[in-house]
Scaffold this motif. Structure first.
Motif, short mmCIF file in Angstrom:
data_model
loop_
_atom_site.label_atom_id
_atom_site.label_comp_id
_atom_site.label_asym_id
_atom_site.label_seq_id
_atom_site.Cartn_x
_atom_site.Cartn_y
_atom_site.Cartn_z
N LEU A 27 77.72 2.68 -28.33
CA LEU A 27 79.12 2.39 -28.01
C LEU A 27 79.39 2.91 -26.61
CD1 LEU A 27 79.64 1.67 -31.01
CD2 LEU A 27 81.84 2.83 -30.78
N ASN A 28 80.02 2.09 -25.80
CA ASN A 28 80.42 2.52 -24.47
C ASN A 28 81.93 2.44 -24.42
OD1 ASN A 28 77.69 2.81 -23.28
ND2 ASN A 28 77.60 0.63 -23.78
N ILE A 29 82.54 3.58 -24.15
CA ILE A 29 83.99 3.65 -24.32
C ILE A 29 84.66 4.12 -23.04
CG2 ILE A 29 85.84 4.75 -25.68
CD1 ILE A 29 83.76 5.14 -27.92
N ALA B 85 90.70 12.83 -21.41
CA ALA B 85 89.65 13.56 -22.11
C ALA B 85 90.06 13.74 -23.57
CB ALA B 85 89.43 14.91 -21.46
N PRO B 86 89.15 13.49 -24.49
CA PRO B 86 89.49 13.69 -25.90
C PRO B 86 89.65 15.17 -26.20
CG PRO B 86 87.16 13.15 -25.67
CD PRO B 86 87.76 13.07 -24.29
N HIS B 87 90.48 15.42 -27.19
CA HIS B 87 90.72 16.81 -27.55
C HIS B 87 89.94 17.12 -28.82
CE1 HIS B 87 92.62 20.58 -28.35
NE2 HIS B 87 93.20 20.14 -29.46
N PHE B 88 89.16 18.18 -28.80
CA PHE B 88 88.43 18.62 -29.99
C PHE B 88 88.98 19.97 -30.41
CE2 PHE B 88 85.55 15.62 -27.96
CZ PHE B 88 85.10 14.87 -29.04
N GLY C 61 93.72 11.82 -32.50
CA GLY C 61 94.30 11.11 -31.36
C GLY C 61 93.26 10.39 -30.52
N PHE C 62 92.00 10.49 -30.94
CA PHE C 62 90.93 9.88 -30.14
C PHE C 62 91.16 8.38 -29.97
CE2 PHE C 62 86.81 7.70 -29.86
CZ PHE C 62 86.32 8.28 -28.69
N LYS C 63 91.52 7.76 -31.09
CA LYS C 63 91.64 6.29 -31.06
C LYS C 63 92.68 5.82 -30.04
CE LYS C 63 90.12 5.94 -35.80
NZ LYS C 63 90.37 5.58 -37.17
N ASP C 64 93.74 6.63 -29.88
CA ASP C 64 94.80 6.24 -28.95
C ASP C 64 94.34 6.31 -27.50
OD1 ASP C 64 96.37 5.99 -31.16
OD2 ASP C 64 97.14 8.05 -31.03
N ARG C 65 93.25 7.05 -27.26
CA ARG C 65 92.81 7.20 -25.88
C ARG C 65 91.78 6.15 -25.48
NH1 ARG C 65 92.99 13.84 -25.29
NH2 ARG C 65 94.97 13.94 -26.41
N VAL C 66 91.39 5.34 -26.46
CA VAL C 66 90.36 4.34 -26.16
C VAL C 66 90.99 3.15 -25.44
CG1 VAL C 66 88.71 2.71 -27.17
CG2 VAL C 66 88.98 5.01 -28.16
N LEU C 67 90.54 2.90 -24.21
CA LEU C 67 91.04 1.76 -23.44
C LEU C 67 90.21 0.52 -23.70
CD1 LEU C 67 91.59 3.53 -19.99
CD2 LEU C 67 93.36 2.82 -21.63
N THR D 242 82.97 2.47 -37.58
CA THR D 242 82.39 3.63 -38.25
C THR D 242 82.18 4.78 -37.26
OG1 THR D 242 81.24 2.13 -39.73
CG2 THR D 242 80.43 4.39 -39.67
N VAL D 243 81.71 4.41 -36.08
CA VAL D 243 81.43 5.42 -35.06
C VAL D 243 82.73 6.04 -34.55
CG1 VAL D 243 80.46 5.79 -32.77
CG2 VAL D 243 79.29 4.28 -34.40
N ILE D 244 83.68 5.17 -34.26
CA ILE D 244 84.95 5.69 -33.72
C ILE D 244 85.66 6.55 -34.76
CG2 ILE D 244 87.27 4.94 -33.03
CD1 ILE D 244 85.90 2.74 -31.39
N ASP D 245 85.58 6.12 -36.02
CA ASP D 245 86.18 6.93 -37.09
C ASP D 245 85.53 8.31 -37.16
OD1 ASP D 245 87.85 4.88 -37.73
OD2 ASP D 245 86.73 4.21 -39.51
N GLN D 246 84.22 8.32 -36.99
CA GLN D 246 83.53 9.61 -37.06
C GLN D 246 83.99 10.54 -35.95
OE1 GLN D 246 79.23 10.03 -36.15
NE2 GLN D 246 78.98 10.77 -38.24
#
Lengths: 398, 518, 537
Positions: free
Chosen positions: C330-332, C337-340, C439-445, C428-432
């Motif tokens: 996956l190339n995103i 920056a994602p928050h962990f 909030g990761f999904k919201d940062r995906v352009l 599946t990958v993005i969910d993981q």
């Protein structure tokens, strides 16, 4: 203790004496030692060395790795682990020992403190928890890394007995390699008459919370003779003069060596005097017995006196001018013996038969250029310097 | 008290073979066996299990010809009930595939011509390679070091044997050497039943799935065995596997070996770094200058010798011997003859419908779980002895894979394993459930408890490439000698492994007699 | 137009081979079917303002001697070392990886003080194995089935190398080569998360699980690389992996070589058993004295060479060469920056590889899915944001994230991947990731999802196998790709293999290309000019 996860913010930790050492470290010269900061030079290496040989010196030993070994089988366990006979080590005494892998190659050397019938402290340079833990199978014994639990301070020099007495700790009856305990500010100060300088000296062990008061007490008591904190540079010079070896300077531990020919047996590091074949099985015994019986040691460890006045660090040694026969591992210009001294690995049998004489190839950096020197060397006895005061009991005042 | 030149610990196949060979070499030998009846895995277990006193092993395929001949087993009551046993690859629909002759020399049943031809080629190749490996079995594994006293002539012969394969076949051997058996089979065969049964044969008794690299070599090792003089054949002794053990016991006794049953060794006496005797749990002590242990290497070194007599690195390597048993053993007493949809019961019945079923059964074991659909090798010993249709029958099955360290505990796992196994059986032999009068399922841990095999592994240590030949059980002790002078290893945990063979014991004895110091 | 050598495929190995040949004075052309250069080492702007390393994503295996020989730094290649890494655990914690030895030890000690110290011996042992195998990378494997002097000499050299080791070291090495990484790690460590972290390199790119025997060797394959002498260290190519192939292209052009893009090869032209050129899509022909194929061995011989020109046994073996793909990508493009939440604020771990698989068992279960013909429901991912270190790949504050995923089979339940399969895989990958990063999904352009299907269609890797062939012993050294043809030669004279299907195999290493060029130059000793060039190699 704060959140353990934040350890990475301070990759080098400070020791229990750090505040005092830092205040004394006017050059601000530090180096890492086993994950801690240690001062290399505080003010002037030569002056610090002089304190070791002339008056009294303080050296922060906290980063030294310490394993506490306890349990009913502690003696049997240590006898299987190390080369010397631990049963002959009395309570409240210390001996210098070493231990090997299956092939009889050195893993490390260190000092073993017998604090009770079944309680020991093993102090060494490298970490060995997996080896120590795997060695417990079949023994009722517990191992714990106690490095952080005990603050260590080395007090070395001709005046140190006097300084301790002045500080309220009478060590006049304490013989070399013995341990005594003293009350100190509600805790217990353990003093062993041990050291790494070949001079009169003591090592002091205290709970970390009492480290700074102890430092202050000693500095005050030694003020009369000019007691001085010293860095590792001065200590290293003193230890070479005393002929002591350092792990990873004079030999590579067998479990760290990537190159198989770098490992050394006790015979090859002149530590064979430790081996006690009569005590029953110990790690490496069969390999060492074979080495002994077949005279198959490949290397000798020698002390060299080299002509000239340039320290021979890492010099290659030759028989005559072209046959390589060894390597210098530690070297220094020795102020107290006024000679260029070195410790070296030498391929057998050249330690007894170098027909063309032993020569050291030394590179001296002089005004940006290396000057190559071929210097004649001679095998001499270790230690290079061994003043009678180091063993006198009761010790002298200076 | 009688004095002995050698004491052999363990009266299983290897212990007795070793004792017999030592006696031939002029040694006075005492064999101490913990069980009531010698024979190890070749004899049945607990007398409490009634009719189900069935041995762990249920077929002969590895019996070393040196042992067979050298112990005059035929003179001591050993004979075959069946040789060159046929294999039936069972189908749940009754469309069985029947493999006759050693390693399936001919196949009957609905199989395409292409597969028939391909299998003939593959089989020839497999047997050629296996034949080249045969001489290894009778050899003390070589050492890698120079001037190590290797049998250079023997090794040269083996090397030459491999080169004699010809350039292309030698290349092919080097390619296939460490390949997984599934790829090997799928490249050339299409029939699921054939592939399934071959894949299962390859991983029988191992802790590998058919898709695990190195699994083909394990199969080759198996094919290098023989029964009744035929390479890669299967056989069944008359009177059951126990008669092999009995014949061996009679042979050893006749040759003057003292065999003591019910004598469990508690520890090996070590004095001045030499093994000098053994102490039994009963407190008795026996002394001899040579001690040979046919108990597994882990047990011998860690329990009988003890870590304190060994170096720490050596102890590490001993503990690192991998010995995961992946097989359970099912014993059933049946009130009448079962019907596997018409299959001939006097054959070896295999339930391994395809490679993936075998692989999936292995998958569960990796996590300490019980497989939903286990695969199995079934022998109905009574069918070979002419037992009638309405007479009671016995069924013995090796069921794979079973976890050696079940996540949910042994009892729960055993129960589930039994249920799943019976389900699969029922699919292939409808109504068999109603015939069962007694049942016993031994999980690997049960096998360990009963036979002293670490992890329940039949070979006292997995037979896998990294634990074969000079790496068996590990490099320091691969030549049967140990660091303790006078102490030798002779179990299946040593080269060439187990399987009611006696080869390891025989090899060890020859090594001892050769005069090489331990 | 006539050339001394025509090379099929402008991947890194094709370009490396071309560069060496061009430097030796050969007139060289590289033919690339895509409109862009680079094969699987590319930097592509697939979302405005973002540069994706959309196939390979890290650089460490690329041989420094090649970089030096071909002057790649001069043509813009810069490698930046990782600064950290982390494995996130299911319980909300993490194991971080640090460059500093003591920080790393303390981190491991949070899980097991014993493991923390065992790591040193483990690293030493791995280093010993690396020291043996590294010199083999840049040498043509000997054929053990011949008695040719060169093969015998090479075998003798190998024998001497082995002979330098002690008996116990040799035995350790044989065990290591044949063991599973899971068993191997069990001999050193007790902590599941530490074992999970260390097992990663043994499975990346392979169709093996961590419990498969032979996987320990694969670990070595990934550890043989180094960044500036730090063996086993990994780094990013500044500007993305395309920086490698762009530098190679510049180096090639500077030596007079040509690269032609946008037109693929339809057929290798063979006359009288010799390769004499190429016919491109559309019919144009290129005449060349020799042809090098950077395509994998299956694609080369099963699709672009007339079957009648090949010995049937060779074709049969090529057909059996195992190229089952096992990974996806996956190339995103991330808006921020994602928050962990698991990580302490300001932690350096994000400047390296991130993993979400905290036990070897989870990795193995992911592999079980692959064996059953489905993508992993709980996949393993090797994820990183090069933009944490490299400022050139995304606008300030925004990030490019590369997720390497295992396992993804070449076919789903025996049929081809569909777009719906692909999207489900991506989800599946993005969910993981989102499990650990709210909030990761919201940062995906933008996200590009690549399964083995896409890797095959775009890059030409058969079945999407990133190593152009699986790395198991039956396909390594003298067995790679086919016994008897492991020396870059093929049954067709003047047709050579220079891609990862040949020894020493995959990874952005350049060794197959360089070794193939060396073999070709050795083969053409006729001219003095070439002899000099041979010395260069």
């Amino acid at each position: 203790m704060k959140d353990l996860r934040h350890h990475f913010e301070t990759p080098l930790r400070t020791t229990a004496f750090h505040d005092r050492v830092a205040a004394a470290n006017v050059l601000n010269e530090w180096a890492p030692w086993a994950g801690y900061t240690t001062a290399t030079v505080l003010e002037d290496a030569e002056t610090e060395y002089t304190a070791i040989r002339n008056t009294a010196s303080l050296y922060d030993l906290c980063p030294m790795i310490k394993y506490r070994i306890t349990g009913p089988d502690a003696v049997d366990y240590l006898n299987r682990l190390t080369l010397r006979d631990v049963a002959r080590l009395p309570v409240d005494a210390v001996h210098y020992t070493a231990w090997c892998d299956d092939h009889g190659k050195l893993l490390d050397d260190g000092t073993l403190f017998r604090l009770g019938e079944a309680e020991f402290l093993l102090c060494c340079q490298e970490r060995h928890l997996p080896w120590l833990a795997d060695s417990t199978l079949g023994f009722d014994v517990a191992i714990r890394d106690a490095t952080d639990e005990i603050a260590g301070l080395s007090l070395q020099g001709p005046c140190t007995a006097a300084v301790l007495t002045e500080a309220g700790f009478d060590v006049s009856a304490l013989k070399p390699f013995r341990i005594a305990r003293y009350p100190f500010k509600g805790g217990t100060l353990t003093i062993s008459r041990t050291g790494f300088t070949g001079d009169l000296g003591y090592e002091l062990w205290i709970e970390p919370g009492l480290a700074l008061p102890l430092w202050d007490r000693l500095m005050e008591a030694g003020g009369y003779c000019g007691i001085r904190p010293v860095g590792s540079a001065a200590l290293n010079l003193a230890r070479i003069e005393a002929g002591f070896i350092t792990t990873n300077a004079d030999f590579v531990p067998a479990d760290q060596a990537v190159r198989e020919d770098r490992v050394r047996s006790p015979y090859e590091m002149a530590l064979d005097w430790m081996i006690d074949f009569g005590k029953g099985h110990f790690n490496g015994r069969r390999a060492l017995l074979k080495e002994h019986d077949t005279q198959s040691s490949e290397w000798a460890f020698v002390a060299l006196d080299i002509e000239g006045n340039v320290a021979a660090d890492h010099a290659i040694l030759y028989d005559g001018r072209d046959r390589e026969i060894g390597q210098v591992t530690s070297a220094a210009w020795s102020p107290v013996t006024k000679s260029s001294i070195a410790l070296a690995h030498m391929r057998r049998p050249y330690d007894t038969r170098a027909k063309g004489g032993i020569w050291a190839e030394i590179y001296a950096l002089r005004e940006l250029h290396y000057v190559k020197l071929m210097m004649k060397a001679e095998i001499v006895a270790r230690p290079f310097f061994a003043p009678p005061r180091r063993r006198a009991t009761p010790p002298g005042r200076f | 008290m009688q004095s002995f030149d050698a004491i052999v610990i363990g009266g299983g196949t290897n212990g007795m073979a070793c004792a017999a060979r030592l006696t031939k070499g002029g040694k006075r030998v005492l064999v101490l066996d913990a069980a009531d009846r010698p024979g190890g895995a070749a004899v049945g277990g607990d007398p409490a299990s009634g009719a189900l006193q069935m041995p762990l092993a249920h077929l002969l395929m590895m019996l070393d010809p040196r042992v067979h001949a050298g112990m005059d087993l035929d003179q001591h009551g050993f004979s075959y009930a069946a040789t060159d046993l046929t294999t039936t690859a069972l189908s749940a629909t009754g469309d069985h595939l029947v493999l006759e002759g050693p390693a399936g020399a001919s196949v009957s049943g609905s199989l395409s011509d292409a597969d028939r031809a391909a299998w003939a080629t593959l089989r020839k190749r497999l047997l050629t390679y296996a034949e080249a490996l045969v001489p290894f079995r009778a050899l003390t594994p070589p050492r890698i070091a120079r001037k190590a006293g290797n049998d250079m002539l023997g090794l040269a012969k083996i090397g030459l044997g491999l080169r004699r394969l010809g350039r292309e076949e030698f290349r092919e051997f080097l390619r296939l050497f460490l390949i997984n058996v599934a790829d090997f089979l799928e490249d050339d065969l299409t029939d699921d039943r054939l592939r399934g049964v071959l894949a299962f044969d390859a991983v029988l008794g191992s802790w590998l799935g058919p898709r695990s690299p190195n699994s083909l070599l394990v199969y080759l090792n198996r094919l290098a065995g023989e029964a009744a003089g035929t390479r890669a054949a299967l056989a069944l002794p008359k009177g059951g596997m126990g008669t092999v053990a009995d014949a061996m016991a009679r042979s050893t006794a006749a040759s003057g070996v003292t065999l003591q049953s019910g004598a469990r060794v508690e520890r090996i006496l070590i004095e001045d770094d030499r093994a000098t005797g053994v102490v039994l749990t009963s407190g008795e002590t026996y002394r001899a200058p040579t001690i040979v242990s046919a108990a597994g290497p882990k047990q011998t070194l860690l329990d009988l010798v003890g870590a304190r007599h060994l170096d720490t690195g050596f102890v590490r390597r001993t503990r690192n011997i991998r010995s995961r048993g992946g097989a359970a053993k099912l014993h059933l007493a049946l009130t009448a003859r079962p019907d596997f949809r018409g299959a001939d019961l006097a054959t070896r019945l295999m339930i391994a419908p395809d490679i993936n079923t075998v692989e999936n059964a292995f998958n569960a074991t990796k996590y300490g779980e019980v497989p939903e659909r286990p695969v199995m090798e079934i022998v109905i010993p009574t069918a070979h002895e002419g037992t009638g249709t309405d007479d009671p029958h016995l069924l013995s099955a090796i069921v794979q894979f079973a976890p050696h360290d079940p996540r949910d505990g042994l009892d729960k796992a055993r129960k589930q394993m039994l249920a799943n196994t019976l389900n699969v059986l029922e699919d292939h032999a409808p109504g068999i459930g109603g015939l069962i009068s007694e049942r016993e399922l031994l999980m690997p841990q049960d096998i360990e408890a009963r036979y002293g095999m670490a992890g329940g592994n039949w070979h006292h240590g997995e037979l896998s490439v990294e634990q074969m030949l000079f790496l068996r059980p590990f490099a320091d002790v691969a030549q049967y000698s140990t660091p303790i002078a006078g102490l030798w290893l002779a179990s299946a945990g040593s080269h060439p492994g187990g399987g009611i063979s006696g080869a390891a014991g025989w090899n060890a004895a020859e090594r001892i007699l050769s005069g090489v110091a331990a | 137009m006539s050339y001394d050598a025509a090379i099929i495929g402008a991947g890194h190995n094709g370009l490396v081979a071309a560069c060496y040949l061009a430097r030796a004075g050969l007139k060289v052309v590289v033919v690339e079917k895509n409109d862009w250069i680079g094969g699987a080492a590319v930097s592509r702007e697939l979302h405005p303002g973002f540069t994706y390393s959309n196939c390979s994503y890290v650089c460490s295996l690329f041989r420094p001697e090649i970089m030096r020989d071909l002057e790649l730094p001069k043509y813009g290649l810069q490698v930046l070392p990782y600064e950290g890494g982390a494995v996130f655990t299911r319980d909300g914690g993490y194991l971080a990886i640090f460059r500093d030895h003591d920080a790393n030890r303390r981190e491991f000690a949070r899980y097991s003080p014993r493991d923390a110290e065992a790591y040193d011996r483990y690293s030493r042992d791995i280093m010993r194995h690396c020291r043996f195998i590294r010199p083999l990378l840049m040498r043509t494997p000997p054929d053990p089935a011949t008695f040719r002097p060169r093969d015998l000499a090479e075998l003798a050299w190998l024998g001497r190398k082995v002979g330098e080791m002690s008996e116990s070291q040799i035995c350790d090495m044989i065990r290591f080569w044949t063991m599973s990484i899971s068993d191997f790690l069990d001999e050193y460590f007790e902590s599941p998360v530490i074992k999970a972290y260390l097992a990663v390199s043994a499975i990346i790119g392979t169709a093996l699980g961590p419990m498969s025997p032979g996987s320990a060797y694969v670990l070595l394959h990934h550890y043989m690389g180094d960044v500036d002498g730090n063996v086993g260290a990994w780094g990013f190519a500044r500007g993305g992996m395309g920086a490698i192939t762009q530098a190679l292209t510049a180096s090639l052009r500077a030596s007079g070589g040509e690269v032609r893009t946008g037109k693929g090869v339809e057929q290798v032209l063979v006359r009288n058993g010799r390769a004499v050129g190429l016919r491109l899509d559309g019919g144009e022909e290129i005449v060349a004295k020799r042809v090098l194929s950077n395509m994998d061995v299956k694609r080369t011989f099963l699709k672009h060479v007339d079957r009648d020109e090949l010995p049937p046994d060779f074709t049969r073996r090529v057909e059996r060469f195992k190229t089952r793909g096992s990974s996806g990508k996956l190339n995103i493009a991330l808006d921020a920056a994602p928050h962990f939440p698991a990580l302490p604020e300001g932690a350096p771990m994000l400047k390296g590889d991130l993993h979400f698989t905290d036990s070897v068992e989870r990795m193995e279960r992911a592999y079980d899915d692959w064996k059953a013909g489905r993508f992993s429901r709980d996949p393993f991912q090797d994820t990183m944001m090069p933009t944490m270190i490299d400022p050139t790949m995304a606008p300030p504050g925004k990030h490019f994230m590369s997720c390497f995923i295992q396992y993804a089979p070449p076919k789903i339940d025996g049929r081809d991947w569909t777009d719906a399969d692909r999207d489900a895989f991506g989800q599946t990958v993005i969910d993981q990731i989102a499990e650990y990063s709210p909030g990761f999904k919201d940062r995906v352009l933008h996200a590009e999802i690549r399964t083995p299907r896409e890797l095959e269609a775009e890059v030409g890797l058969t079945e999407g196998n990133i190593f152009q062939g699986e790395l198991t012993f039956d396909q390594l050294l003298f067995n790679r790709p086919v016994p008897g043809y492991a020396q870059y030669k093929t049954p067709i004279r003047d047709l050579w293999l220079c891609g990862s299907s040949a020894h020493p195999g995959g990874g952005v290493m350049g060794a197959p290309g360089r070794n193939a060029a060396a073999e070709i130059l050795r083969d053409t000793r006729a001219s003095t000019e070439m002899r000099e060039a041979y010395a260069v190699v």
